[in-house]
Design a protein around this motif. Structure first.
Motif, PDB file in Angstrom:
ATOM      1  N   GLY A 203      63.232  34.570  38.714  1.00  0.00           N
ATOM      2  CA  GLY A 203      61.987  33.852  38.981  1.00  0.00           C
ATOM      3  C   GLY A 203      62.079  32.849  40.101  1.00  0.00           C
ATOM      4  N   GLU A 204      63.216  32.729  40.735  1.00  0.00           N
ATOM      5  CA  GLU A 204      63.369  31.733  41.802  1.00  0.00           C
ATOM      6  C   GLU A 204      62.394  32.013  42.949  1.00  0.00           C
ATOM      7  OE1 GLU A 204      66.844  29.635  44.520  1.00  0.00           O
ATOM      8  OE2 GLU A 204      67.361  31.239  43.117  1.00  0.00           O
ATOM      9  N   GLY A 205      61.716  30.947  43.392  1.00  0.00           N
ATOM     10  CA  GLY A 205      60.743  31.073  44.469  1.00  0.00           C
ATOM     11  C   GLY A 205      59.338  31.387  43.994  1.00  0.00           C
ATOM     12  N   ILE A 206      59.168  31.657  42.706  1.00  0.00           N
ATOM     13  CA  ILE A 206      57.858  31.947  42.126  1.00  0.00           C
ATOM     14  C   ILE A 206      57.350  30.693  41.407  1.00  0.00           C
ATOM     15  CG2 ILE A 206      56.558  33.427  40.552  1.00  0.00           C
ATOM     16  CD1 ILE A 206      57.730  34.905  42.963  1.00  0.00           C
ATOM     17  N   THR A 207      56.086  30.355  41.606  1.00  0.00           N
ATOM     18  CA  THR A 207      55.490  29.169  40.988  1.00  0.00           C
ATOM     19  C   THR A 207      54.471  29.584  39.940  1.00  0.00           C
ATOM     20  OG1 THR A 207      55.781  27.954  43.061  1.00  0.00           O
ATOM     21  CG2 THR A 207      54.320  26.977  41.416  1.00  0.00           C
ATOM     22  N   ILE A 208      54.604  29.004  38.744  1.00  0.00           N
ATOM     23  CA  ILE A 208      53.745  29.337  37.607  1.00  0.00           C
ATOM     24  C   ILE A 208      53.001  28.081  37.160  1.00  0.00           C
ATOM     25  CG2 ILE A 208      53.679  30.210  35.231  1.00  0.00           C
ATOM     26  CD1 ILE A 208      56.351  31.624  35.814  1.00  0.00           C
ATOM     27  N   ALA A 209      51.707  28.203  36.926  1.00  0.00           N
ATOM     28  CA  ALA A 209      50.913  27.133  36.319  1.00  0.00           C
ATOM     29  C   ALA A 209      50.621  27.509  34.882  1.00  0.00           C
ATOM     30  CB  ALA A 209      49.612  26.916  37.089  1.00  0.00           C
ATOM     31  N   ILE A 210      50.857  26.567  33.967  1.00  0.00           N
ATOM     32  CA  ILE A 210      50.602  26.803  32.547  1.00  0.00           C
ATOM     33  C   ILE A 210      49.443  25.929  32.110  1.00  0.00           C
ATOM     34  CG2 ILE A 210      51.556  26.744  30.218  1.00  0.00           C
ATOM     35  CD1 ILE A 210      54.321  27.001  31.428  1.00  0.00           C
TER      36      ILE A 210
ATOM     37  N   ALA B  49      61.922  40.050  42.788  1.00  0.00           N
ATOM     38  CA  ALA B  49      62.578  41.261  43.280  1.00  0.00           C
ATOM     39  C   ALA B  49      61.699  42.059  44.238  1.00  0.00           C
ATOM     40  CB  ALA B  49      62.981  42.144  42.098  1.00  0.00           C
ATOM     41  N   LEU B  50      60.390  41.826  44.164  1.00  0.00           N
ATOM     42  CA  LEU B  50      59.421  42.566  45.001  1.00  0.00           C
ATOM     43  C   LEU B  50      58.547  41.572  45.756  1.00  0.00           C
ATOM     44  CD1 LEU B  50      58.325  45.097  42.220  1.00  0.00           C
ATOM     45  CD2 LEU B  50      59.993  45.519  44.050  1.00  0.00           C
ATOM     46  N   PRO B  51      59.125  40.785  46.649  1.00  0.00           N
ATOM     47  CA  PRO B  51      58.397  39.667  47.259  1.00  0.00           C
ATOM     48  C   PRO B  51      57.198  40.069  48.101  1.00  0.00           C
ATOM     49  CG  PRO B  51      60.481  40.054  48.394  1.00  0.00           C
ATOM     50  CD  PRO B  51      60.506  40.890  47.168  1.00  0.00           C
ATOM     51  N   ASN B  52      57.167  41.301  48.568  1.00  0.00           N
ATOM     52  CA  ASN B  52      56.054  41.734  49.415  1.00  0.00           C
ATOM     53  C   ASN B  52      54.934  42.411  48.640  1.00  0.00           C
ATOM     54  OD1 ASN B  52      57.279  40.808  51.787  1.00  0.00           O
ATOM     55  ND2 ASN B  52      58.479  42.679  51.977  1.00  0.00           N
ATOM     56  N   ALA B  53      55.100  42.549  47.335  1.00  0.00           N
ATOM     57  CA  ALA B  53      54.067  43.199  46.519  1.00  0.00           C
ATOM     58  C   ALA B  53      52.887  42.255  46.319  1.00  0.00           C
ATOM     59  CB  ALA B  53      54.636  43.618  45.178  1.00  0.00           C
TER      60      ALA B  53
ATOM     61  N   ILE C  81      72.010  44.527  48.853  1.00  0.00           N
ATOM     62  CA  ILE C  81      71.685  44.513  50.270  1.00  0.00           C
ATOM     63  C   ILE C  81      70.183  44.714  50.421  1.00  0.00           C
ATOM     64  CG2 ILE C  81      72.281  46.977  50.496  1.00  0.00           C
ATOM     65  CD1 ILE C  81      73.093  46.341  53.432  1.00  0.00           C
ATOM     66  N   LYS C  82      69.544  43.793  51.126  1.00  0.00           N
ATOM     67  CA  LYS C  82      68.101  43.825  51.301  1.00  0.00           C
ATOM     68  C   LYS C  82      67.775  44.191  52.748  1.00  0.00           C
ATOM     69  CE  LYS C  82      63.946  40.912  51.033  1.00  0.00           C
ATOM     70  NZ  LYS C  82      63.416  39.560  50.704  1.00  0.00           N
ATOM     71  N   PHE C  83      66.969  45.224  52.912  1.00  0.00           N
ATOM     72  CA  PHE C  83      66.520  45.680  54.222  1.00  0.00           C
ATOM     73  C   PHE C  83      65.070  45.239  54.411  1.00  0.00           C
ATOM     74  CE2 PHE C  83      69.627  48.604  52.525  1.00  0.00           C
ATOM     75  CZ  PHE C  83      70.554  48.740  53.552  1.00  0.00           C
ATOM     76  N   SER C  84      64.751  44.645  55.523  1.00  0.00           N
ATOM     77  CA  SER C  84      63.397  44.127  55.750  1.00  0.00           C
ATOM     78  C   SER C  84      62.869  44.580  57.099  1.00  0.00           C
ATOM     79  CB  SER C  84      63.380  42.595  55.694  1.00  0.00           C
ATOM     80  OG  SER C  84      63.873  42.124  54.460  1.00  0.00           O
ATOM     81  N   THR C  85      61.684  45.202  57.075  1.00  0.00           N
ATOM     82  CA  THR C  85      60.925  45.438  58.291  1.00  0.00           C
ATOM     83  C   THR C  85      59.733  44.492  58.259  1.00  0.00           C
ATOM     84  OG1 THR C  85      59.482  47.128  57.344  1.00  0.00           O
ATOM     85  CG2 THR C  85      61.599  47.877  58.226  1.00  0.00           C
ATOM     86  N   GLN C  86      58.831  44.653  59.187  1.00  0.00           N
ATOM     87  CA  GLN C  86      57.682  43.751  59.258  1.00  0.00           C
ATOM     88  C   GLN C  86      56.808  43.863  58.010  1.00  0.00           C
ATOM     89  OE1 GLN C  86      55.234  44.263  62.711  1.00  0.00           O
ATOM     90  NE2 GLN C  86      53.972  42.487  62.289  1.00  0.00           N
ATOM     91  N   ASN C  87      56.703  45.057  57.437  1.00  0.00           N
ATOM     92  CA  ASN C  87      55.767  45.274  56.331  1.00  0.00           C
ATOM     93  C   ASN C  87      56.433  45.632  55.007  1.00  0.00           C
ATOM     94  OD1 ASN C  87      53.469  44.973  58.080  1.00  0.00           O
ATOM     95  ND2 ASN C  87      53.889  47.043  58.838  1.00  0.00           N
ATOM     96  N   ILE C  88      57.699  46.012  55.030  1.00  0.00           N
ATOM     97  CA  ILE C  88      58.321  46.581  53.842  1.00  0.00           C
ATOM     98  C   ILE C  88      59.708  45.977  53.648  1.00  0.00           C
ATOM     99  CG2 ILE C  88      59.172  48.712  52.773  1.00  0.00           C
ATOM    100  CD1 ILE C  88      57.131  50.222  54.487  1.00  0.00           C
ATOM    101  N   SER C  89      60.093  45.777  52.392  1.00  0.00           N
ATOM    102  CA  SER C  89      61.471  45.399  52.084  1.00  0.00           C
ATOM    103  C   SER C  89      62.026  46.363  51.042  1.00  0.00           C
ATOM    104  CB  SER C  89      61.547  43.957  51.572  1.00  0.00           C
ATOM    105  OG  SER C  89      60.979  43.845  50.294  1.00  0.00           O
TER     106      SER C  89
END
Length: 540
Positions: free
Chosen positions: A166-173, A412-416, A522-530
């Motif tokens: 969950g690191e980098g994700i912000t949740i409001a309760i 795990a899916l930051p671009n979704a 290993i994370k591969f990143s293009t402009q639109n896809i990771s």
């Protein structure tokens, strides 16, 4: 006798004239809309703007605050108390007598008035009263290691092993009270990591969110996601960041709570929050004239449900507990869980079986499935405000258990997009091809959801390979024909980035000879896809 009747009749008239009613006052316009939209940082935080840009969410007039001059004018009107406001609806929640509220229609900036008491608007509605915390307060004896079941059931443990916590994700309760969260040992790790972002009490209008408010409900809800007790308890998103908002008054049931919730959702949007979790549901009220009916649970009637839909439009993924009415006359999922734009979470026991209290899909939810999915809510493990591990029943806990799991998935899916995340969760569930009104699409498998998403990315990237695997010294990368330039990052099992470089057609090898033996991502990143793959570094 005649005089007595006259006195009683006059008393009835006077009593009704001064009875306090709740209503939403919808306003005609907003000031300086064009100027605000031209300078969006004046109305939203940079984090909110970044989130909207990332998900292609347009900034519009709904993001512009309510006209404060109009609010100030309403406050001066005879017999009127202003309780809440909403920029999304351009509306003010007021309380006063029926006559005093109707008198507001004479103000030039008032467009419409919508009474919470539907007798003053449309046909009367009634329903039996429910106590939303009645089931949740039942406590079962603690059994060591119980959290393992509620984590493994949705397969978020595999995400944790890959350091998606969950690191980098912000949740409001949004909840009813968060006593002792600022001092309890179970949240020490959260505080040490600066992931407890405080919040606001919309009922008492104070930033003292940790005071005891006759309810410990929010503390327990937060624990299912964020608490950490060495060798005893791990929440489903222990490294996410959290805002806490009190919107529920545990001492009464009144539609003002729907308005508080919308205010909090607007605050969450402006702060750039990714997820909203709410373990609250609204069906009936102390004043039965204000109550909803099961037929109203169509996602388009309740104020809070319409607000939740706007939150989703704004790019927030809203996760809502389905409710505890399954074994009552009410039975159906309550508001805002009835919105088709939110994920509504029902409850199962530790064996994955439906529990009778979990609210079910209803006839009003035409064309969409409720609940969406389920998680453990029967004898779920939570932590009380006394720092004790206990077991409680309720969808109040299945909802946040899954919400935290989704936060780990989203890391795990930051671009979704939020919509894509919801779809992956549903598609991964145990009865996706045959949903029903009890379990919805079933129990999600969040590791499978991640793999579903990555398989889609793989199709978009084409043939993409790394070899040899395991590797001793040089890891070779095969680029698809459509890609000739991308960035790669390598992470160890602690989630630490240990390598970052650019891969091109002329340079498709990375040196791992100095890496210690073990598993790497290993994370591969293009402009639109990771895309994320695993490889094993073997001994040289």
């Amino acid at each position: 006798m005649k005089n007595s009747f006259t006195v009683l009749f006059l008393f009835f008239i006077i009593g009704n004239s001064f009875a306090q009613e709740d209503a939403w006052i919808y306003l005609t316009d907003k000031p300086n809309v064009l100027a605000a939209l031209a300078n969006p940082v004046s109305i939203l935080t940079q984090k909110a703007l970044d989130r909207k840009q990332r998900h292609s969410i347009a900034i519009d007039e709904r993001d512009v605050p309510v006209n404060e001059v109009y609010i100030a004018t309403l406050k001066t009107q005879a017999g009127i108390t202003v309780l809440a406001k909403s920029k999304w609806f351009n509306a003010i929640h007021v309380r006063g007598s029926e006559d005093d509220i109707n008198a507001l229609s004479n103000l030039t900036f008032v467009e419409t008035i919508d009474f919470a008491n539907q007798n003053f608007n449309t046909a009367s509605r009634s329903a039996s009263q429910l106590n939303k915390t009645e089931i949740e307060d039942e406590t079962v004896a603690f059994t060591y290691g119980g959290t393992q079941n509620q984590v493994e059931m949705i397969n978020v443990d595999n995400l944790h092993l890959a350091d998606f916590t969950g690191e980098g994700i912000t949740i409001a309760i949004m909840d009813s009270g968060f006593p002792n969260v600022n001092t309890m040992g179970a949240f020490q790790r959260l505080r040490d990591n600066n992931d407890l972002l405080n919040g606001y009490d919309f009922i008492d209008r104070t930033s003292d969110i940790y005071a005891y408010t006759a309810s410990n409900h929010g503390t327990k809800v937060l624990s299912t996601m964020a608490a950490f007790v060495q060798d005893q308890f791990v929440g489903t998103a222990p490294d996410a960041s959290y805002y806490l908002f009190r919107t529920e008054d545990a001492g009464s049931e009144n539609p003002i709570e729907e308005s508080y919730w919308v205010e909090a959702a607007e605050r969450a949007d402006s702060l750039g929050v990714d997820l909203i979790n709410t373990s609250l549901g609204y069906t009936t009220y102390d004043n039965s004239n204000y109550s909803h009916t099961p037929g109203d649970m169509n996602g388009q009637t309740a104020y809070i449900s319409k607000g939740a839909s706007i939150a989703a439009e704004k790019g927030i993924l809203v996760v809502v507990s389905a409710g505890n009415a399954g074994a009552t006359d009410w039975q159906t999922v309550g508001a805002p869980g009835d919105s088709p734009d939110v994920l509504s979470i029902g409850a199962v026991d530790g064996d994955g079986n439906y529990v009778a209290f979990s609210s079910q899909g209803g006839a009003a939810q035409i064309g969409y499935q409720k609940p969406d999915v389920v998680a453990r809510g029967g004898a779920a493990y939570v932590i009380s405000e006394f720092n004790s591990i206990v077991q409680n029943n309720g969808t109040s806990f299945s909802g946040p258990i899954l919400c935290g799991g989704i936060a780990s998935l989203w890391q795990a899916l930051p671009n979704a997009s939020p919509t894509e995340i919801k779809d992956y969760v549903r598609q991964s569930a145990s009865q996706f091809t045959a949903p029903d009104d009890f379990l919805g699409y079933g129990i999600p498998d969040l590791d499978l959801a991640k793999n579903l998403a990555l398989s889609i990315d793989e199709e978009q990237l084409g043939n993409f390979e790394i070899y040899p695997n395991p590797v001793k010294s040089s890891l070779n990368i095969v680029l698809p024909a459509t890609v000739n330039h991308l960035e790669i990052s390598v992470y160890n099992q602690l989630g630490q980035e240990i390598l970052n470089q650019v891969i091109t057609e002329n340079s498709k090898t990375i040196d791992v000879s100095n890496f210690t033996a073990g598993l790497y991502l290993i994370k591969f990143s293009t402009q639109n896809i990771s895309k994320i793959l695993k490889f094993i570094k073997s001994f040289n």
